[in-house]
Motif scaffolding. Structure first.
Motif, PDB file in Angstrom:
ATOM      1  N   MET A  43       0.825  -1.205   0.000  1.00 49.79           N
ATOM      2  CA  MET A  43       0.000   0.000   0.000  1.00 49.79           C
ATOM      3  C   MET A  43       0.865   1.263   0.000  1.00 49.79           C
ATOM      4  O   MET A  43       0.510   2.276  -0.598  1.00 49.79           O
ATOM      5  CB  MET A  43      -0.935  -0.010   1.210  1.00 49.79           C
ATOM      6  CG  MET A  43      -2.012  -1.087   1.125  1.00 49.79           C
ATOM      7  SD  MET A  43      -3.046  -1.214   2.619  1.00 49.79           S
ATOM      8  CE  MET A  43      -4.098   0.235   2.409  1.00 49.79           C
ATOM      9  N   LEU A  44       2.022   1.192   0.640  1.00 52.16           N
ATOM     10  CA  LEU A  44       2.933   2.331   0.676  1.00 52.16           C
ATOM     11  C   LEU A  44       3.585   2.583  -0.689  1.00 52.16           C
ATOM     12  O   LEU A  44       4.134   3.658  -0.927  1.00 52.16           O
ATOM     13  CB  LEU A  44       4.039   2.100   1.721  1.00 52.16           C
ATOM     14  CG  LEU A  44       3.600   2.201   3.182  1.00 52.16           C
ATOM     15  CD1 LEU A  44       4.714   1.701   4.104  1.00 52.16           C
ATOM     16  CD2 LEU A  44       3.232   3.634   3.538  1.00 52.16           C
ATOM     17  N   GLU A  45       3.525   1.596  -1.570  1.00 54.55           N
ATOM     18  CA  GLU A  45       4.126   1.741  -2.896  1.00 54.55           C
ATOM     19  C   GLU A  45       3.253   2.539  -3.858  1.00 54.55           C
ATOM     20  O   GLU A  45       3.691   2.862  -4.963  1.00 54.55           O
ATOM     21  CB  GLU A  45       4.409   0.362  -3.501  1.00 54.55           C
ATOM     22  CG  GLU A  45       5.525  -0.394  -2.798  1.00 54.55           C
ATOM     23  CD  GLU A  45       5.761  -1.760  -3.403  1.00 54.55           C
ATOM     24  OE1 GLU A  45       5.096  -2.080  -4.412  1.00 54.55           O
ATOM     25  OE2 GLU A  45       6.596  -2.510  -2.872  1.00 54.55           O
ATOM     26  N   GLN A  46       2.036   2.848  -3.451  1.00 49.38           N
ATOM     27  CA  GLN A  46       1.156   3.616  -4.328  1.00 49.38           C
ATOM     28  C   GLN A  46       1.561   5.083  -4.307  1.00 49.38           C
ATOM     29  O   GLN A  46       1.538   5.711  -3.245  1.00 49.38           O
ATOM     30  CB  GLN A  46      -0.305   3.476  -3.877  1.00 49.38           C
ATOM     31  CG  GLN A  46      -0.780   2.035  -3.764  1.00 49.38           C
ATOM     32  CD  GLN A  46      -0.532   1.241  -5.030  1.00 49.38           C
ATOM     33  OE1 GLN A  46      -0.870   1.688  -6.122  1.00 49.38           O
ATOM     34  NE2 GLN A  46       0.068   0.064  -4.893  1.00 49.38           N
ATOM     35  N   PRO A 123      10.091   0.224  -2.988  1.00 52.14           N
ATOM     36  CA  PRO A 123       9.581   1.600  -2.918  1.00 52.14           C
ATOM     37  C   PRO A 123       8.821   1.916  -1.635  1.00 52.14           C
ATOM     38  O   PRO A 123       8.971   2.998  -1.066  1.00 52.14           O
ATOM     39  CB  PRO A 123       8.663   1.703  -4.144  1.00 52.14           C
ATOM     40  CG  PRO A 123       9.133   0.628  -5.068  1.00 52.14           C
ATOM     41  CD  PRO A 123       9.627  -0.472  -4.206  1.00 52.14           C
ATOM     42  N   GLY A 124       8.005   0.953  -1.177  1.00 51.13           N
ATOM     43  CA  GLY A 124       7.253   1.183   0.050  1.00 51.13           C
ATOM     44  C   GLY A 124       8.172   1.389   1.239  1.00 51.13           C
ATOM     45  O   GLY A 124       7.930   2.244   2.104  1.00 51.13           O
ATOM     46  N   MET A 125       9.250   0.606   1.291  1.00 47.12           N
ATOM     47  CA  MET A 125      10.229   0.738   2.370  1.00 47.12           C
ATOM     48  C   MET A 125      10.956   2.082   2.288  1.00 47.12           C
ATOM     49  O   MET A 125      11.328   2.662   3.310  1.00 47.12           O
ATOM     50  CB  MET A 125      11.251  -0.400   2.301  1.00 47.12           C
ATOM     51  CG  MET A 125      10.661  -1.774   2.409  1.00 47.12           C
ATOM     52  SD  MET A 125       9.855  -2.093   3.989  1.00 47.12           S
ATOM     53  CE  MET A 125       9.391  -3.801   3.771  1.00 47.12           C
ATOM     54  N   THR A 126      11.159   2.574   1.068  1.00 46.96           N
ATOM     55  CA  THR A 126      11.812   3.868   0.905  1.00 46.96           C
ATOM     56  C   THR A 126      11.017   4.965   1.596  1.00 46.96           C
ATOM     57  O   THR A 126      11.587   5.853   2.244  1.00 46.96           O
ATOM     58  CB  THR A 126      11.976   4.207  -0.596  1.00 46.96           C
ATOM     59  OG1 THR A 126      12.867   3.263  -1.183  1.00 46.96           O
ATOM     60  CG2 THR A 126      12.542   5.608  -0.791  1.00 46.96           C
ATOM     61  N   ARG A 127       9.702   4.917   1.486  1.00 49.35           N
ATOM     62  CA  ARG A 127       8.862   5.932   2.136  1.00 49.35           C
ATOM     63  C   ARG A 127       8.984   5.865   3.654  1.00 49.35           C
ATOM     64  O   ARG A 127       8.849   6.878   4.341  1.00 49.35           O
ATOM     65  CB  ARG A 127       7.401   5.750   1.717  1.00 49.35           C
ATOM     66  CG  ARG A 127       7.141   6.089   0.255  1.00 49.35           C
ATOM     67  CD  ARG A 127       5.661   6.176  -0.034  1.00 49.35           C
ATOM     68  NE  ARG A 127       5.037   7.217   0.777  1.00 49.35           N
ATOM     69  CZ  ARG A 127       3.760   7.175   1.194  1.00 49.35           C
ATOM     70  NH1 ARG A 127       3.008   6.145   0.885  1.00 49.35           N
ATOM     71  NH2 ARG A 127       3.274   8.146   1.907  1.00 49.35           N
ATOM     72  N   VAL A 128       9.253   4.683   4.170  1.00 48.51           N
ATOM     73  CA  VAL A 128       9.495   4.549   5.611  1.00 48.51           C
ATOM     74  C   VAL A 128      10.880   5.090   5.952  1.00 48.51           C
ATOM     75  O   VAL A 128      11.054   5.842   6.922  1.00 48.51           O
ATOM     76  CB  VAL A 128       9.377   3.069   6.049  1.00 48.51           C
ATOM     77  CG1 VAL A 128       9.735   2.911   7.527  1.00 48.51           C
ATOM     78  CG2 VAL A 128       7.964   2.544   5.793  1.00 48.51           C
ATOM     79  N   MET A 129      11.868   4.744   5.144  1.00 56.11           N
ATOM     80  CA  MET A 129      13.254   5.156   5.398  1.00 56.11           C
ATOM     81  C   MET A 129      13.409   6.675   5.459  1.00 56.11           C
ATOM     82  O   MET A 129      14.130   7.202   6.313  1.00 56.11           O
ATOM     83  CB  MET A 129      14.180   4.574   4.323  1.00 56.11           C
ATOM     84  CG  MET A 129      14.316   3.057   4.393  1.00 56.11           C
ATOM     85  SD  MET A 129      15.149   2.356   2.943  1.00 56.11           S
ATOM     86  CE  MET A 129      16.858   2.776   3.283  1.00 56.11           C
ATOM     87  N   VAL A 130      12.731   7.379   4.559  1.00 55.33           N
ATOM     88  CA  VAL A 130      12.885   8.843   4.518  1.00 55.33           C
ATOM     89  C   VAL A 130      11.840   9.556   5.371  1.00 55.33           C
ATOM     90  O   VAL A 130      11.839  10.783   5.465  1.00 55.33           O
ATOM     91  CB  VAL A 130      12.835   9.374   3.070  1.00 55.33           C
ATOM     92  CG1 VAL A 130      13.949   8.758   2.248  1.00 55.33           C
ATOM     93  CG2 VAL A 130      11.478   9.116   2.412  1.00 55.33           C
ATOM     94  N   GLY A 131      10.947   8.792   5.988  1.00 54.20           N
ATOM     95  CA  GLY A 131      10.000   9.381   6.931  1.00 54.20           C
ATOM     96  C   GLY A 131       8.686   9.849   6.348  1.00 54.20           C
ATOM     97  O   GLY A 131       7.790  10.252   7.098  1.00 54.20           O
ATOM     98  N   ASP A 132       8.514   9.795   5.031  1.00 56.09           N
ATOM     99  CA  ASP A 132       7.257  10.253   4.422  1.00 56.09           C
ATOM    100  C   ASP A 132       6.048   9.489   4.971  1.00 56.09           C
ATOM    101  O   ASP A 132       4.979  10.062   5.165  1.00 56.09           O
ATOM    102  CB  ASP A 132       7.302  10.071   2.898  1.00 56.09           C
ATOM    103  CG  ASP A 132       8.166  11.123   2.224  1.00 56.09           C
ATOM    104  OD1 ASP A 132       8.830  11.880   2.951  1.00 56.09           O
ATOM    105  OD2 ASP A 132       8.173  11.189   0.980  1.00 56.09           O
ATOM    106  N   ALA A 133       6.233   8.188   5.194  1.00 53.00           N
ATOM    107  CA  ALA A 133       5.125   7.352   5.664  1.00 53.00           C
ATOM    108  C   ALA A 133       4.915   7.458   7.175  1.00 53.00           C
ATOM    109  O   ALA A 133       3.960   6.907   7.709  1.00 53.00           O
ATOM    110  CB  ALA A 133       5.386   5.894   5.294  1.00 53.00           C
TER     111      ALA A 133
END
Length: 216
Positions: A43-46, A123-133
């Motif tokens: 879901m974070l990959e959207q 990609p979903g993990m990237t949003r976690v890594m940079v804090g966006d999620a």
């Protein structure tokens, strides 16, 4: 599949058996937990996805929200599960690179490439890594990701210091600290651009030329 039955003359009084309701297979222990984390990462990959609710996550998995909370006490724990995956995946590879590469310059380059490739493939993990999620989530999650990059910087710093000492630098510790900080800032910047471009600007874009400039 049931065994085949030999043909027989149909009875004039025979009635068709009621169709059996398909039974949903019960997940094995731990399997549902993994499914929840995989669904959250997907879901974070959207691109442009808003804050993910447990209601939306449960709907995607076709279970109740109560079923989610049988495996995780909170949504923060679900994100911690993703962060644990990131930490274990990346630092296992960091250790492998450190053990296999004696050349400090090669070690540093491989570490940077590995982190950016991990983000590109997840990609979903990237949003976690940079804090966006994590913007609207528990503060401890962002703190944990900050610690992740601090640990990466420490790994780089040690390797760069050893290289500076071998090269006869007058201030190897200071030099290593500055360079490690710049390299981590570069990695974070590439990952942020990837997430905020809707995953269109790849972290590996012109990577060789960029690393030649940064690493010298």
């Amino acid at each position: 599949m049931s065994d085949l039955v030999p043909d027989a003359e149909p009875s004039p009084h025979a009635t068709s058996a009621p169709a059996e309701t398909p039974v949903r297979k019960r997940p094995k222990p731990g399997e549902r937990r993994v499914q929840i984390l995989e669904a959250l990462a997907t879901m974070l990959e959207q691109p442009g996805a808003e804050r993910i609710t447990t209601s939306a996550l449960a709907a995607r998995l076709e279970v109740s929200e109560a079923a989610l909370y049988r495996h995780f006490a909170s949504k923060a724990q679900m994100f911690e599960g993703l962060i644990e995956f990131i930490e274990q995946s990346v630092f296992t590879l960091v250790n492998q690179i450190s053990e296999r590469e004696a050349d400090h310059a090669v070690r540093t380059r491989k570490l940077v490439v590995m982190v950016l490739q991990f983000g590109e493939k997840n990609p979903g993990m990237t949003r976690v890594m940079v804090g966006d999620a994590l913007v609207f989530e528990n503060d401890r999650l962002q703190e944990r990701m900050n610690q992740f990059f601090d640990k990466l910087e420490s790994s780089l710093k040690q390797s760069l210091r050893d290289a500076a000492v071998a090269g006869g630098a007058a201030t190897p510790t200071v030099d290593a600290q500055v360079r490690a900080s710049v390299i981590v800032a570069f990695m974070v910047g590439r990952l942020q651009r990837f997430a905020r471009s809707g995953f269109k600007r790849l972290p590996s874009e012109h990577l060789d030329a960029s690393l030649a400039t940064i690493l010298g």
